[in-house]
Design a protein around this motif. Structure first.
Motif, PDB file in Angstrom:
ATOM      1  N   ASP A  36       0.807  -1.222   0.000  1.00 50.74           N
ATOM      2  CA  ASP A  36       0.000   0.000   0.000  1.00 50.74           C
ATOM      3  C   ASP A  36       0.843   1.276   0.000  1.00 50.74           C
ATOM      4  OD1 ASP A  36       1.021   0.081   2.558  1.00 50.74           O
ATOM      5  OD2 ASP A  36      -0.919   0.204   3.584  1.00 50.74           O
ATOM      6  N   GLY A  37       2.143   1.119  -0.176  1.00 51.29           N
ATOM      7  CA  GLY A  37       3.027   2.277  -0.209  1.00 51.29           C
ATOM      8  C   GLY A  37       3.358   2.857   1.151  1.00 51.29           C
ATOM      9  N   GLY A  95       5.053   0.257  11.614  1.00 48.84           N
ATOM     10  CA  GLY A  95       5.893   0.149  10.421  1.00 48.84           C
ATOM     11  C   GLY A  95       7.252  -0.425  10.724  1.00 48.84           C
ATOM     12  N   LEU A  96       7.804  -0.063  11.864  1.00 50.57           N
ATOM     13  CA  LEU A  96       9.117  -0.584  12.242  1.00 50.57           C
ATOM     14  C   LEU A  96       9.031  -2.072  12.556  1.00 50.57           C
ATOM     15  CD1 LEU A  96      12.057   0.136  12.678  1.00 50.57           C
ATOM     16  CD2 LEU A  96      11.498   0.810  15.020  1.00 50.57           C
ATOM     17  N   GLU A  97       7.977  -2.477  13.253  1.00 50.97           N
ATOM     18  CA  GLU A  97       7.828  -3.899  13.566  1.00 50.97           C
ATOM     19  C   GLU A  97       7.637  -4.725  12.294  1.00 50.97           C
ATOM     20  OE1 GLU A  97       5.521  -6.982  16.474  1.00 50.97           O
ATOM     21  OE2 GLU A  97       6.165  -5.009  17.094  1.00 50.97           O
ATOM     22  N   LEU A  98       6.776  -4.265  11.389  1.00 43.22           N
ATOM     23  CA  LEU A  98       6.572  -4.983  10.140  1.00 43.22           C
ATOM     24  C   LEU A  98       7.858  -5.030   9.315  1.00 43.22           C
ATOM     25  CD1 LEU A  98       3.048  -3.597   9.192  1.00 43.22           C
ATOM     26  CD2 LEU A  98       3.588  -5.944   9.850  1.00 43.22           C
ATOM     27  N   GLY A  99       8.625  -3.957   9.364  1.00 46.40           N
ATOM     28  CA  GLY A  99       9.899  -3.936   8.666  1.00 46.40           C
ATOM     29  C   GLY A  99      10.885  -4.934   9.243  1.00 46.40           C
ATOM     30  N   LEU A 100      10.943  -5.021  10.563  1.00 45.21           N
ATOM     31  CA  LEU A 100      11.864  -5.951  11.213  1.00 45.21           C
ATOM     32  C   LEU A 100      11.579  -7.395  10.813  1.00 45.21           C
ATOM     33  CD1 LEU A 100      12.033  -4.371  14.777  1.00 45.21           C
ATOM     34  CD2 LEU A 100      13.954  -4.647  13.208  1.00 45.21           C
ATOM     35  N   LEU A 113       8.583   5.360   6.299  1.00 52.93           N
ATOM     36  CA  LEU A 113       7.288   5.062   6.896  1.00 52.93           C
ATOM     37  C   LEU A 113       6.328   6.228   6.725  1.00 52.93           C
ATOM     38  CD1 LEU A 113       8.471   3.526  10.301  1.00 52.93           C
ATOM     39  CD2 LEU A 113       8.214   2.375   8.095  1.00 52.93           C
ATOM     40  N   GLN A 114       5.164   5.941   6.164  1.00 52.33           N
ATOM     41  CA  GLN A 114       4.093   6.924   6.099  1.00 52.33           C
ATOM     42  C   GLN A 114       3.490   7.099   7.497  1.00 52.33           C
ATOM     43  OE1 GLN A 114       3.196   8.788   3.277  1.00 52.33           O
ATOM     44  NE2 GLN A 114       5.143   7.881   2.593  1.00 52.33           N
ATOM     45  N   PRO A 115       2.801   8.220   7.734  1.00 54.83           N
ATOM     46  CA  PRO A 115       2.310   8.519   9.090  1.00 54.83           C
ATOM     47  C   PRO A 115       1.494   7.402   9.732  1.00 54.83           C
ATOM     48  CG  PRO A 115       2.037  10.433   7.675  1.00 54.83           C
ATOM     49  CD  PRO A 115       2.501   9.315   6.787  1.00 54.83           C
ATOM     50  N   PRO A 129       6.599  16.279  13.918  1.00 50.04           N
ATOM     51  CA  PRO A 129       5.453  17.102  13.509  1.00 50.04           C
ATOM     52  C   PRO A 129       4.270  16.249  13.059  1.00 50.04           C
ATOM     53  CG  PRO A 129       7.179  17.170  11.849  1.00 50.04           C
ATOM     54  CD  PRO A 129       7.750  16.422  13.013  1.00 50.04           C
ATOM     55  N   ALA A 130       3.128  16.892  12.921  1.00 53.95           N
ATOM     56  CA  ALA A 130       1.915  16.193  12.502  1.00 53.95           C
ATOM     57  C   ALA A 130       2.107  15.582  11.116  1.00 53.95           C
ATOM     58  CB  ALA A 130       0.730  17.160  12.490  1.00 53.95           C
ATOM     59  N   ALA A 131       1.533  14.389  10.942  1.00 56.02           N
ATOM     60  CA  ALA A 131       1.520  13.694   9.647  1.00 56.02           C
ATOM     61  C   ALA A 131       2.912  13.583   9.021  1.00 56.02           C
ATOM     62  CB  ALA A 131       0.557  14.391   8.682  1.00 56.02           C
ATOM     63  N   ALA A 132       3.914  13.304   9.849  1.00 57.94           N
ATOM     64  CA  ALA A 132       5.295  13.254   9.357  1.00 57.94           C
ATOM     65  C   ALA A 132       5.615  11.895   8.745  1.00 57.94           C
ATOM     66  CB  ALA A 132       6.264  13.543  10.492  1.00 57.94           C
ATOM     67  N   VAL A 133       6.274  11.933   7.595  1.00 56.31           N
ATOM     68  CA  VAL A 133       6.908  10.742   7.032  1.00 56.31           C
ATOM     69  C   VAL A 133       8.300  10.655   7.656  1.00 56.31           C
ATOM     70  CG1 VAL A 133       7.725   9.628   4.924  1.00 56.31           C
ATOM     71  CG2 VAL A 133       5.621  10.992   4.886  1.00 56.31           C
ATOM     72  N   VAL A 134       8.676   9.469   8.116  1.00 55.11           N
ATOM     73  CA  VAL A 134       9.965   9.316   8.797  1.00 55.11           C
ATOM     74  C   VAL A 134      10.789   8.218   8.135  1.00 55.11           C
ATOM     75  CG1 VAL A 134       9.123  10.166  11.012  1.00 55.11           C
ATOM     76  CG2 VAL A 134       9.007   7.724  10.513  1.00 55.11           C
ATOM     77  N   LEU A 135      12.096   8.366   8.260  1.00 55.52           N
ATOM     78  CA  LEU A 135      13.043   7.383   7.749  1.00 55.52           C
ATOM     79  C   LEU A 135      13.729   6.706   8.927  1.00 55.52           C
ATOM     80  CD1 LEU A 135      14.627   6.265   5.194  1.00 55.52           C
ATOM     81  CD2 LEU A 135      16.363   7.971   5.771  1.00 55.52           C
TER      82      LEU A 135
END
Length: 203
Positions: A36-37, A95-100, A113-115, A129-135
């Motif tokens: 789902d991106g 997202g981190l758990e699914l990635g692991l 990771l999307q918000p 910040p709100a609705a942040a995409v993180v690496l």
């Protein structure tokens, strides 16, 4: 793999690069791991063996970055002995758990990771910040399949007596591995508890 291998993470992280290669430019190099991106992955250094099993306990180095930031908002790379983290309990970002669960021992990967798979629409003020995409950059130093231990401990004594010897030996070996790791980290009280569990299971 040696614990010092975590230095590979600090040496190869995004410092000095995230402003040159913002997230939009990272995406073409990454794979969509759930379709789902929402979680994109780039393998920087492949690992070995099977992927991390569900409910495992993982020993990882990780750093989290906001776009255009060359400093992580959180990191474990300054720790000589990062703590063992239990999937489903200690890893709080979906997202981190699914990635692991897609990673192998020794692997170093980046996850975008999307918000909805990170800190949500609200973020985590004042750092996220709100609705942040993180690496996130993650290196698997080691993991133990502690899910089997959890299942065994949850059994009644009668149920435990019916498990195959091979399963019992795997449980004992995992507990011993925990004890050895704690001992090597000079966490002697924790090591003693694990060794006592081993004694209890085999007696």
């Amino acid at each position: 793999m040696s614990f010092s291998s975590g230095s590979a993470l600090s040496q190869s992280h995004v410092t000095g690069h995230s402003s040159l290669f913002p997230f939009e430019q990272l995406r073409p190099r990454m794979n969509d791991i759930i379709g789902d991106g929402g979680i994109l992955k780039e393998v920087v250094q492949p690992g070995e063996g099977p992927p991390v099993p569900e409910n495992a306990s993982v020993l990882i180095h990780y750093s989290g970055f906001l776009e255009y930031s060359d400093q992580p908002f959180e990191t474990t790379t300054n720790l000589k002995y990062p703590r063992m983290m239990k999937l489903g309990r200690d890893v709080t970002l979906a997202g981190l758990e699914l990635g692991l669960l897609t990673m192998k021992k020794g692997e170093f990967s980046r996850f975008l990771l999307q918000p909805q798979y990170a800190y949500g629409e609200m973020g985590c003020p004042p750092f996220i910040p709100a609705a942040a995409v993180v690496l996130y950059e993650v290196q698997i130093l080691d993991y133990l399949d502690s899910g089997q231990v959890d299942d065994f401990i949850a059994m009644s004594l009668g149920e435990q007596n019916t498990v195959p010897l091979s399963t019992l030996l795997e449980v004992v070996n995992t507990l011993r591995s925990f004890g050895n790791r704690f001992f090597n980290q000079k966490r002697y009280f924790n090591a003693k508890d694990r060794y006592k569990q081993v004694h209890f299971e085999v007696c």
